[in-house]
Write an enzyme that holds these catalytic residues in place. Structure first.
Site, PDB file in Angstrom:
ATOM      1  N   MET A  33       0.819  -1.205   0.000  1.00  0.00           N
ATOM      2  CA  MET A  33       0.000   0.000   0.000  1.00  0.00           C
ATOM      3  C   MET A  33       0.861   1.266   0.000  1.00  0.00           C
ATOM      4  SD  MET A  33      -2.785   1.065   2.955  1.00  0.00           S
ATOM      5  CE  MET A  33      -1.562   0.950   4.256  1.00  0.00           C
ATOM      6  N   SER A 107       3.570  -6.857   2.038  1.00  0.00           N
ATOM      7  CA  SER A 107       2.345  -6.385   2.678  1.00  0.00           C
ATOM      8  C   SER A 107       1.134  -6.843   1.867  1.00  0.00           C
ATOM      9  CB  SER A 107       2.398  -4.865   2.870  1.00  0.00           C
ATOM     10  OG  SER A 107       1.440  -4.441   3.823  1.00  0.00           O
ATOM     11  N   GLN A 108       0.237  -5.934   1.455  1.00  0.00           N
ATOM     12  CA  GLN A 108      -0.970  -6.379   0.762  1.00  0.00           C
ATOM     13  C   GLN A 108      -0.647  -7.098  -0.555  1.00  0.00           C
ATOM     14  OE1 GLN A 108      -3.212  -2.716   0.302  1.00  0.00           O
ATOM     15  NE2 GLN A 108      -2.330  -2.284  -1.712  1.00  0.00           N
ATOM     16  N   ASP A 225       5.438  -5.942  14.736  1.00  0.00           N
ATOM     17  CA  ASP A 225       4.609  -5.217  13.772  1.00  0.00           C
ATOM     18  C   ASP A 225       3.587  -4.330  14.472  1.00  0.00           C
ATOM     19  OD1 ASP A 225       2.965  -4.475  11.531  1.00  0.00           O
ATOM     20  OD2 ASP A 225       3.696  -6.240  10.482  1.00  0.00           O
ATOM     21  N   HIS A 281       6.809  -3.451  10.689  1.00  0.00           N
ATOM     22  CA  HIS A 281       6.306  -3.870   9.389  1.00  0.00           C
ATOM     23  C   HIS A 281       7.275  -3.527   8.254  1.00  0.00           C
ATOM     24  CE1 HIS A 281       3.133  -5.357   6.850  1.00  0.00           C
ATOM     25  NE2 HIS A 281       3.121  -4.251   6.126  1.00  0.00           N
TER      26      HIS A 281
END
Length: 298
Positions: A33, A107-108, A225, A281
């Protein structure tokens, strides 16, 4: 010269025995993102690192849109199903990938590439590496990288109020993997992306077959995270249904117990790999990447 001529048949025989040098498996990467395909401090850095460590490798860093700005904006506002379809088209028409490829999502990008594996088996994905991917979704939006705070605040408020409305589902990426454990029925009924790829409304045997075809499914969880809520989603765990405090690992979920995606069978076959790395993260060192991730690409 005579000695060289005498050696030629021996060299030819060795060539027949040893065969040609093994080709390096290509790599496809998908950013997270607020990022873009070629950001020199993120995906551009990763691409150059892999190319340096594995000479001759072909690396495709996915770009959704005609330029880097569109690519970044689409990570917030383009329907994920449309993004996955676009990526499947890119992969199918890339001659470098026709023999198969490894994939690494950040991530995504981790759950998005899993959707590619489940929906688009040609060309075949061989190994999937999910770096901080949220495979059971998120229920919380504590921080927002790569964009101004007013967009982050707007997304947070929108998710709180209207995550499962049709308009939001179709036009806000993060809503498409918003998983509210207090509203499981709303999630199953209205989530247009995550509930589908996680087999929440029924069993798509093709999804299961395609995912199980992976040689390895590697999941990296960041042990400190503060971005992903809950962090255990990075290992396919989630909140126990009906509350938002107690979490359970993948092996205790119905998804695993009923083996709706084949994850139980993959686990027993040693195809699932759960890695933990200290840090927030997407914070990791080059040394960790070299020693822990690169072996899955070679």
């Amino acid at each position: 010269m005579a000695a060289l001529r005498a050696a030629v048949p021996v060299l030819a025989l060795l060539g027949l025995c040893l065969g040609p040098a093994a080709a390096v498996t290509p790599l496809v990467i998908w950013h997270g993102m607020g990022d873009s395909c070629c950001n020199p401090v993120s995906m551009g850095y990763i691409q150059k690192l892999v190319e340096k460590k594995i000479p001759g490798i072909y690396v495709l860093s996915l770009k959704i849109g005609s330029n880097l700005i569109q690519d970044m904006e689409n990570s917030f506002f383009m329907n994920v199903n449309d993004q996955v379809s676009e990526v499947c088209s890119q992969l199918a028409t890339d001659p470098h990938l026709k023999g198969g490829y490894n994939a690494m999502g950040f991530s995504q990008g981790g759950q998005f590439l899993r959707a590619v594996a489940q929906r688009c088996p040609s060309p075949p994905m061989l190994t999937l590496i999910s770096v901080g991917g949220q495979h059971q979704g998120v229920y919380g939006f504590p921080r927002c990288p790569g964009e101004s705070s007013h967009i982050c605040d707007w997304i947070r408020k929108t998710l709180d109020l209207a995550a499962y409305t049709k308009a939001v589902q179709e036009h806000l990426v993060q809503a498409e993997y918003w998983h509210d454990p207090l509203k499981e029925e709303d999630y199953r009924k209205n989530s247009i992306f995550l509930a589908d790829i996680n087999q929440e409304r029924g069993i798509n045997e093709t999804y299961k077959k395609n995912l199980m075809a992976l040689r390895k499914f590697v999941m990296v969880k960041f042990l400190n995270d503060t971005m992903v809520d809950p962090p255990i989603s990075e290992w396919f765990g989630f909140y126990k249904s009906g509350q938002a405090k107690e979490t359970i690992p993948l092996q205790e979920t119905l998804l695993y117990k009923e083996d709706r995606l084949g994850l139980q069978e993959m686990d027993k076959a040693g195809k699932l790999v759960f890695l933990g790395v200290k840090g927030d993260h997407l914070h990791f060192s080059e040394e960790w990447f070299d020693s822990t991730i690169l072996p899955f690409l070679q």
